[in-house]
Motif scaffolding. Structure first.
Motif, PDB file in Angstrom:
ATOM      1  N   VAL A  87       0.762  -1.490  -0.079  1.00 34.65           N
ATOM      2  CA  VAL A  87       0.107   0.398  -0.036  1.00 34.65           C
ATOM      3  C   VAL A  87       0.844   1.568   0.285  1.00 34.65           C
ATOM      4  CG1 VAL A  87      -2.041   0.900   1.340  1.00 34.65           C
ATOM      5  CG2 VAL A  87      -1.752  -0.871   1.279  1.00 34.65           C
ATOM      6  N   THR A  88       1.716   1.235   0.820  1.00 27.69           N
ATOM      7  CA  THR A  88       2.888   2.783   0.744  1.00 27.69           C
ATOM      8  C   THR A  88       3.491   2.618  -0.383  1.00 27.69           C
ATOM      9  OG1 THR A  88       3.305   2.254   3.125  1.00 27.69           O
ATOM     10  CG2 THR A  88       4.440   3.388   1.901  1.00 27.69           C
ATOM     11  N   VAL A  89       3.835   1.979  -1.095  1.00 32.61           N
ATOM     12  CA  VAL A  89       4.378   1.882  -2.429  1.00 32.61           C
ATOM     13  C   VAL A  89       3.434   2.551  -3.735  1.00 32.61           C
ATOM     14  CG1 VAL A  89       6.338   0.961  -3.539  1.00 32.61           C
ATOM     15  CG2 VAL A  89       6.758   1.035  -1.244  1.00 32.61           C
ATOM     16  N   GLN A  90       2.270   1.893  -3.434  1.00 29.33           N
ATOM     17  CA  GLN A  90       1.394   2.400  -3.997  1.00 29.33           C
ATOM     18  C   GLN A  90       1.395   3.858  -4.287  1.00 29.33           C
ATOM     19  OE1 GLN A  90      -2.132  -0.520  -3.321  1.00 29.33           O
ATOM     20  NE2 GLN A  90      -1.529  -2.025  -4.172  1.00 29.33           N
ATOM     21  N   ARG A  91       1.257   4.153  -2.815  1.00 24.04           N
ATOM     22  CA  ARG A  91       0.300   5.618  -2.679  1.00 24.04           C
ATOM     23  C   ARG A  91       2.144   6.671  -3.331  1.00 24.04           C
ATOM     24  NH1 ARG A  91      -2.697   8.049   0.332  1.00 24.04           N
ATOM     25  NH2 ARG A  91      -2.719  10.835  -0.645  1.00 24.04           N
ATOM     26  N   GLN A  92       2.971   6.195  -3.399  1.00 24.80           N
ATOM     27  CA  GLN A  92       4.212   6.389  -3.527  1.00 24.80           C
ATOM     28  C   GLN A  92       3.909   6.413  -5.412  1.00 24.80           C
ATOM     29  OE1 GLN A  92       7.704   4.436  -1.516  1.00 24.80           O
ATOM     30  NE2 GLN A  92       7.441   5.697   0.044  1.00 24.80           N
ATOM     31  N   VAL A  93       4.088   5.137  -6.205  1.00 23.68           N
ATOM     32  CA  VAL A  93       4.037   5.473  -6.976  1.00 23.68           C
ATOM     33  C   VAL A  93       3.003   6.586  -7.628  1.00 23.68           C
ATOM     34  CG1 VAL A  93       3.976   4.025  -9.029  1.00 23.68           C
ATOM     35  CG2 VAL A  93       5.419   3.561  -7.175  1.00 23.68           C
ATOM     36  N   LEU A  94       1.698   5.875  -7.436  1.00 26.71           N
ATOM     37  CA  LEU A  94       0.832   6.790  -7.952  1.00 26.71           C
ATOM     38  C   LEU A  94       0.526   8.348  -7.807  1.00 26.71           C
ATOM     39  CD1 LEU A  94      -2.190   4.690  -6.865  1.00 26.71           C
ATOM     40  CD2 LEU A  94      -1.386   4.614  -9.217  1.00 26.71           C
ATOM     41  N   ASP A  95       1.414   9.236  -6.449  1.00 26.67           N
ATOM     42  CA  ASP A  95       1.338  10.497  -6.592  1.00 26.67           C
ATOM     43  C   ASP A  95       1.863  11.133  -7.216  1.00 26.67           C
ATOM     44  OD1 ASP A  95      -0.027  10.122  -4.253  1.00 26.67           O
ATOM     45  OD2 ASP A  95       1.022   9.937  -2.828  1.00 26.67           O
ATOM     46  N   LEU A  96       3.723  10.448  -7.489  1.00 24.38           N
ATOM     47  CA  LEU A  96       4.613  10.237  -8.595  1.00 24.38           C
ATOM     48  C   LEU A  96       3.744  11.015  -9.925  1.00 24.38           C
ATOM     49  CD1 LEU A  96       7.579  10.929  -9.171  1.00 24.38           C
ATOM     50  CD2 LEU A  96       8.402   9.052  -9.061  1.00 24.38           C
ATOM     51  N   MET A  97       3.262   9.567 -10.665  1.00 21.78           N
ATOM     52  CA  MET A  97       3.014   8.974 -11.865  1.00 21.78           C
ATOM     53  C   MET A  97       1.318  10.383 -11.655  1.00 21.78           C
ATOM     54  SD  MET A  97       0.299   6.228 -13.707  1.00 21.78           S
ATOM     55  CE  MET A  97      -0.742   5.976 -12.693  1.00 21.78           C
ATOM     56  N   ILE A  98       0.581  10.785 -11.675  1.00 20.20           N
ATOM     57  CA  ILE A  98       0.307  11.790 -11.086  1.00 20.20           C
ATOM     58  C   ILE A  98       0.515  13.153 -10.998  1.00 20.20           C
ATOM     59  CG2 ILE A  98      -1.995  12.980 -10.308  1.00 20.20           C
ATOM     60  CD1 ILE A  98      -2.678   9.957 -11.571  1.00 20.20           C
ATOM     61  N   GLU A  99       1.408  13.352 -10.100  1.00 18.33           N
ATOM     62  CA  GLU A  99       2.634  14.578 -10.683  1.00 18.33           C
ATOM     63  C   GLU A  99       3.097  15.075 -11.868  1.00 18.33           C
ATOM     64  OE1 GLU A  99       6.236  16.641  -8.037  1.00 18.33           O
ATOM     65  OE2 GLU A  99       5.503  14.700  -6.810  1.00 18.33           O
ATOM     66  N   LEU A 100       3.935  14.064 -12.211  1.00 19.87           N
ATOM     67  CA  LEU A 100       4.668  14.587 -13.380  1.00 19.87           C
ATOM     68  C   LEU A 100       3.614  14.668 -14.602  1.00 19.87           C
ATOM     69  CD1 LEU A 100       7.894  11.566 -12.743  1.00 19.87           C
ATOM     70  CD2 LEU A 100       7.759  14.097 -12.310  1.00 19.87           C
ATOM     71  N   CYS A 101       2.427  13.237 -15.084  1.00 16.93           N
ATOM     72  CA  CYS A 101       1.340  14.004 -15.636  1.00 16.93           C
ATOM     73  C   CYS A 101       0.825  15.117 -15.345  1.00 16.93           C
ATOM     74  CB  CYS A 101       0.515  12.641 -15.579  1.00 16.93           C
ATOM     75  SG  CYS A 101       0.675  11.057 -16.141  1.00 16.93           S
ATOM     76  N   HIS A 102       0.534  15.823 -14.741  1.00 14.09           N
ATOM     77  CA  HIS A 102       0.275  17.443 -14.300  1.00 14.09           C
ATOM     78  C   HIS A 102       1.043  18.396 -14.289  1.00 14.09           C
ATOM     79  CE1 HIS A 102      -2.100  19.847 -12.372  1.00 14.09           C
ATOM     80  NE2 HIS A 102      -1.158  20.156 -11.710  1.00 14.09           N
ATOM     81  N   GLN A 103       2.354  17.803 -14.553  1.00 15.77           N
ATOM     82  CA  GLN A 103       3.400  19.091 -15.043  1.00 15.77           C
ATOM     83  C   GLN A 103       3.524  18.973 -16.781  1.00 15.77           C
ATOM     84  OE1 GLN A 103       6.922  18.449 -13.181  1.00 15.77           O
ATOM     85  NE2 GLN A 103       5.786  18.589 -10.980  1.00 15.77           N
ATOM     86  N   SER A 104       3.684  17.899 -17.070  1.00 16.83           N
ATOM     87  CA  SER A 104       3.738  17.487 -18.405  1.00 16.83           C
ATOM     88  C   SER A 104       1.603  17.919 -19.437  1.00 16.83           C
ATOM     89  CB  SER A 104       3.711  15.894 -19.233  1.00 16.83           C
ATOM     90  OG  SER A 104       3.190  14.935 -18.871  1.00 16.83           O
ATOM     91  N   GLY A 105       0.948  17.925 -18.197  1.00 18.70           N
ATOM     92  CA  GLY A 105      -0.598  18.238 -19.187  1.00 18.70           C
ATOM     93  C   GLY A 105      -0.348  16.484 -20.266  1.00 18.70           C
ATOM     94  N   ALA A 106      -0.160  15.274 -19.339  1.00 21.54           N
ATOM     95  CA  ALA A 106      -1.002  14.028 -19.742  1.00 21.54           C
ATOM     96  C   ALA A 106      -2.270  13.978 -19.962  1.00 21.54           C
ATOM     97  CB  ALA A 106       0.121  13.781 -20.038  1.00 21.54           C
ATOM     98  N   ALA A 107      -2.746  12.974 -20.375  1.00 17.38           N
ATOM     99  CA  ALA A 107      -4.062  12.307 -20.182  1.00 17.38           C
ATOM    100  C   ALA A 107      -3.455  11.028 -19.996  1.00 17.38           C
ATOM    101  CB  ALA A 107      -5.395  13.003 -21.677  1.00 17.38           C
ATOM    102  N   GLN A 108      -4.573  10.188 -18.764  1.00 16.92           N
ATOM    103  CA  GLN A 108      -4.493   9.152 -18.674  1.00 16.92           C
ATOM    104  C   GLN A 108      -6.164   8.700 -18.744  1.00 16.92           C
ATOM    105  OE1 GLN A 108      -1.850   8.386 -15.219  1.00 16.92           O
ATOM    106  NE2 GLN A 108      -2.204  10.330 -14.832  1.00 16.92           N
ATOM    107  N   VAL A 109      -5.352   6.856 -19.476  1.00 16.95           N
ATOM    108  CA  VAL A 109      -6.889   6.072 -19.138  1.00 16.95           C
ATOM    109  C   VAL A 109      -5.742   5.067 -17.849  1.00 16.95           C
ATOM    110  CG1 VAL A 109      -8.117   3.818 -19.459  1.00 16.95           C
ATOM    111  CG2 VAL A 109      -7.975   6.498 -21.314  1.00 16.95           C
ATOM    112  N   LEU A 110      -6.631   5.136 -16.588  1.00 15.08           N
ATOM    113  CA  LEU A 110      -5.854   4.256 -15.525  1.00 15.08           C
ATOM    114  C   LEU A 110      -7.033   3.084 -15.062  1.00 15.08           C
ATOM    115  CD1 LEU A 110      -4.660   3.476 -13.536  1.00 15.08           C
ATOM    116  CD2 LEU A 110      -5.632   5.788 -12.275  1.00 15.08           C
ATOM    117  N   ALA A 111      -6.584   1.881 -15.642  1.00 15.88           N
ATOM    118  CA  ALA A 111      -7.507   0.907 -15.325  1.00 15.88           C
ATOM    119  C   ALA A 111      -7.247   0.331 -13.724  1.00 15.88           C
ATOM    120  CB  ALA A 111      -7.324  -0.111 -16.600  1.00 15.88           C
ATOM    121  N   THR A 112      -7.919  -0.402 -13.288  1.00 16.06           N
ATOM    122  CA  THR A 112      -7.606  -0.274 -12.085  1.00 16.06           C
ATOM    123  C   THR A 112      -9.185  -1.389 -11.202  1.00 16.06           C
ATOM    124  OG1 THR A 112      -7.201   0.061 -10.023  1.00 16.06           O
ATOM    125  CG2 THR A 112      -8.064   1.636 -10.402  1.00 16.06           C
ATOM    126  N   ARG A 113      -8.703  -1.567 -10.551  1.00 21.17           N
ATOM    127  CA  ARG A 113      -9.653  -3.120  -9.746  1.00 21.17           C
ATOM    128  C   ARG A 113      -9.949  -2.002  -8.317  1.00 21.17           C
ATOM    129  NH1 ARG A 113      -6.573  -8.127  -8.928  1.00 21.17           N
ATOM    130  NH2 ARG A 113      -6.264  -7.898 -10.416  1.00 21.17           N
TER     131      ARG A 113
END
Length: 608
Positions: free
Chosen positions: A518-544
């Motif tokens: 759970v801890t690593v999940q949060r770190q990876v997702l925070d980093l992914m959303i932050e970098l995508c926010h900076q670059s303006g990338a759109a995302q399709v996020l498939a998850t359960r």
């Protein structure tokens, strides 16, 4: 009434039998449709060879073992289409009768090879490196004996064995079996070394099965597809070896019809112009060996359920698509949308659609969460967008527009350029996506240089800056590391760096945090959303995980059995769900609160 009831029962039984036969008939048609024209031709020839081997001596136009000195070395004519041999025996009759000898010897010898080699391969592979000293010695001793046997040339060893025990079909069978069993021993051993590491093997041991029981009951059946492919190839080699032994006089003796002996008896007449005596047996021998070798590949194709060649840009008939779906699929993509999916339908051969009429738009910077129960089609949707559908799946209808371009209409070269630079996938199990034999730095450099003209040094420096941007310290150390040296979270960060190095406008993520705590999940997702926010990338996020969707996504689409049953803003869908599946997912997630907007963090900088 009684007669009518009997008739009704008979009709019912007939109907039941027809229904029972229909799946089998459809299965045969499905297997046949997987084969190319060449494969079908080989299969037909294979069946003909088996039929001739079974009934050849009974349908030969002349007795294949009765000599006629008055007809000696007659050239091909109407009575004898392939001529006669030195004993006046019709060559065609002997050719029809000979496959029974060669193929029967080869089949029996190969069966013995499998019967000997497969069990020894199970023992040698499963117990290799085992803690039990006795079993380890047996395994090592078997392998060393195998090395001694395979140190001798196969043909010479077979000749020696036949010379020791005498000529004749029985001794040839044992000689051919002896020289071939090491092939299956090594093959099964290599399969055991791989299969014994699977979790189901460990589970079988945990349930109380003996080690030999696990090897023979659980692992060996999983190795049979590979073994059966090798069986066909080995039968062809055994036919050739049998003919070779007979050619040198160490195999089947005349007058028994056998291809090697026929070639040997006719070879001396080639220089005097009687070419037919040796040429026709040689051609038939080559055809038999080639057919059995090619059948190995065909068996491999037939034993892979999804193996089928599918045109990458061909739709099925529009008559099978409902008018509403046709209109929806033909609608233009939304203005300014990065990704626009219209009426997408994916199906597998002979099964209901996996996706049916999926449509949505994705705007720049937007994050769309795709959720659903297991088997709802989330991963298929991701792969359909990337045009990475596996064998056995095909797009039945619909379009996927990226910046106004229909991805299904692009050629492979253009698609590769877009897929590697503008649309980047983040797939589950990051460590499995990294080549275990390639260093992280070499992989990143290759990816950068594939889409940018730059020197290796420049690409290496850019890769190091990218690793620093995603929070990996000592970038040079990790660029020199192999994937097995990375933790799960570190491997996912590396995949994220590879995905974002070109600042793509669209990221397609399929369970990007699967297998992480759970801890690593949060770190990876925070980093992914932050970098995508900076670059303006759109995302399709498939998850359960609905919690991930609630925290990070702007909109959510709920999939159920290939259909989008609900779509809207995260707050609207999660606070006021309309569909039963959505309510089940929310209940299972036990959501306490829903954020009104995705959480992002801008504490670090995006480095190009």
């Amino acid at each position: 009434m009684s007669a009518r009831k009997v008739d009704d029962d008979r009709r019912q039984q007939h109907s039941s039998a027809s229904v029972a036969r229909h799946p089998a008939h459809r299965s045969v048609i499905g297997l046949w449709s997987r084969l190319s024209r060449f494969d079908r031709a080989v299969l037909v020839v294979f069946v003909l060879i088996l039929i001739i081997a079974a009934i050849g001596p009974f349908v030969a136009p002349y007795p294949p073992t009765v000599a006629d000195p008055l007809q000696r070395l007659v050239s091909p004519n109407g009575a004898h289409p392939f001529g006669t041999d030195e004993n006046g025996i019709d060559v065609l009759s002997r050719l029809i009768a000979a496959p029974r000898t060669d193929v029967l010897i080869a089949v029996i010898a190969t069966t013995l090879s499998v019967a000997i080699g497969a069990p020894l391969g199970v023992v040698a592979g499963y117990f290799e490196g085992a803690d039990r000293r006795a079993m380890r010695w047996i395994s090592e001793g078997t392998l060393r004996l195998l090395d001694v046997i395979q140190a001798f040339p196969v043909f010479i060893l077979a000749m020696v064995l036949v010379a020791i025990h005498g000529t004749g079909p029985v001794n040839v069978v044992f000689a051919v079996a002896f020289v071939n069993f090491p092939v299956f021993l090594r093959l099964v051993r290599s399969e055991m070394l791989s299969l014994r590491e699977h979790l189901y093997a460990e589970a079988a041991v945990a349930l109380g099965n003996s080690e030999l029981g696990v090897g023979f009951k659980h692992l060996l059946p999983n190795a049979w597809p590979t073994v059966l492919v090798q069986v066909s190839v080995t039968i062809g080699f055994a036919v050739l070896l049998t003919a070779g032994l007979s050619f040198v006089g160490a195999g089947v003796s005349p007058p028994t019809p056998e291809l090697g002996a026929m070639i040997a008896s006719g070879a001396k007449f080639m220089i005097t112009g009687q070419w037919w005596v040796a040429m026709f047996p040689g051609l038939l021998l080559g055809l038999i060996v080639f057919t059995f070798a090619a059948m190995g590949d065909i068996v491999g194709k037939l034993m892979e359920p999804g193996q089928r060649a599918i045109p990458s840009r061909r739709l099925l008939s529009n008559a099978r698509i409902a008018p509403a779906a046709q209109a929806e699929a033909a609608a233009p993509s939304a203005q300014d949308a990065v990704l626009s999916v219209r009426g997408l339908a994916i199906e597998a051969s002979g099964r209901p659609p996996i996706l049916d009429g999926v449509s949505f738009d994705l705007m720049p910077g937007e994050i769309l969460g795709v959720v659903g129960l297991p088997g709802s089609g989330k991963s298929i949707l991701v792969r359909a967008i990337l045009r990475l559908l596996g064998h056995g799946l095909q797009r039945r209808a619909g379009h996927v527009f990226f910046r106004g371009k229909d991805l299904a209409e692009l050629d492979e070269k253009t698609l590769r350029a877009i897929r590697g630079c503008e649309i980047l996938p983040l797939l589950p199990n990051a460590k499995s996506q990294l080549n275990p034999l390639v260093r992280v730095g070499d992989l990143m450099v290759a990816h950068i240089r594939a889409h940018n003209r730059c020197s290796r040094r420049e690409a290496h420096a850019r890769a190091a800056r990218m690793l620093g941007a995603i929070g990996i310290g000592d970038a040079e150390h990790w660029l020199a590391a192999y994937p097995h040296e990375l933790s799960g979270g570190m491997a996912q960060r590396v995949c994220l760096a590879i995905a974002l190095v070109h600042r793509p406008p669209l990221i397609i993520a399929d369970e990007p945090t699967a297998g992480l705590d759970v801890t690593v999940q949060r770190q990876v997702l925070d980093l992914m959303i932050e970098l995508c926010h900076q670059s303006g990338a759109a995302q399709v996020l498939a998850t359960r995980e609905l919690g991930i969707v609630a925290h990070y996504c702007h909109r959510v689409a709920v999939l159920d059995e290939g259909l989008i049953v609900e779509m809207g803003s995260v707050r609207d869908v999660l606070l006021a769900p309309r569909h039963a599946v959505t309510r089940r997912l929310i209940a299972a997630a036990d959501l306490r609160a829903v954020s009104t907007a995705p959480t992002t963090n801008t504490s670090s900088k995006m480095v190009p």
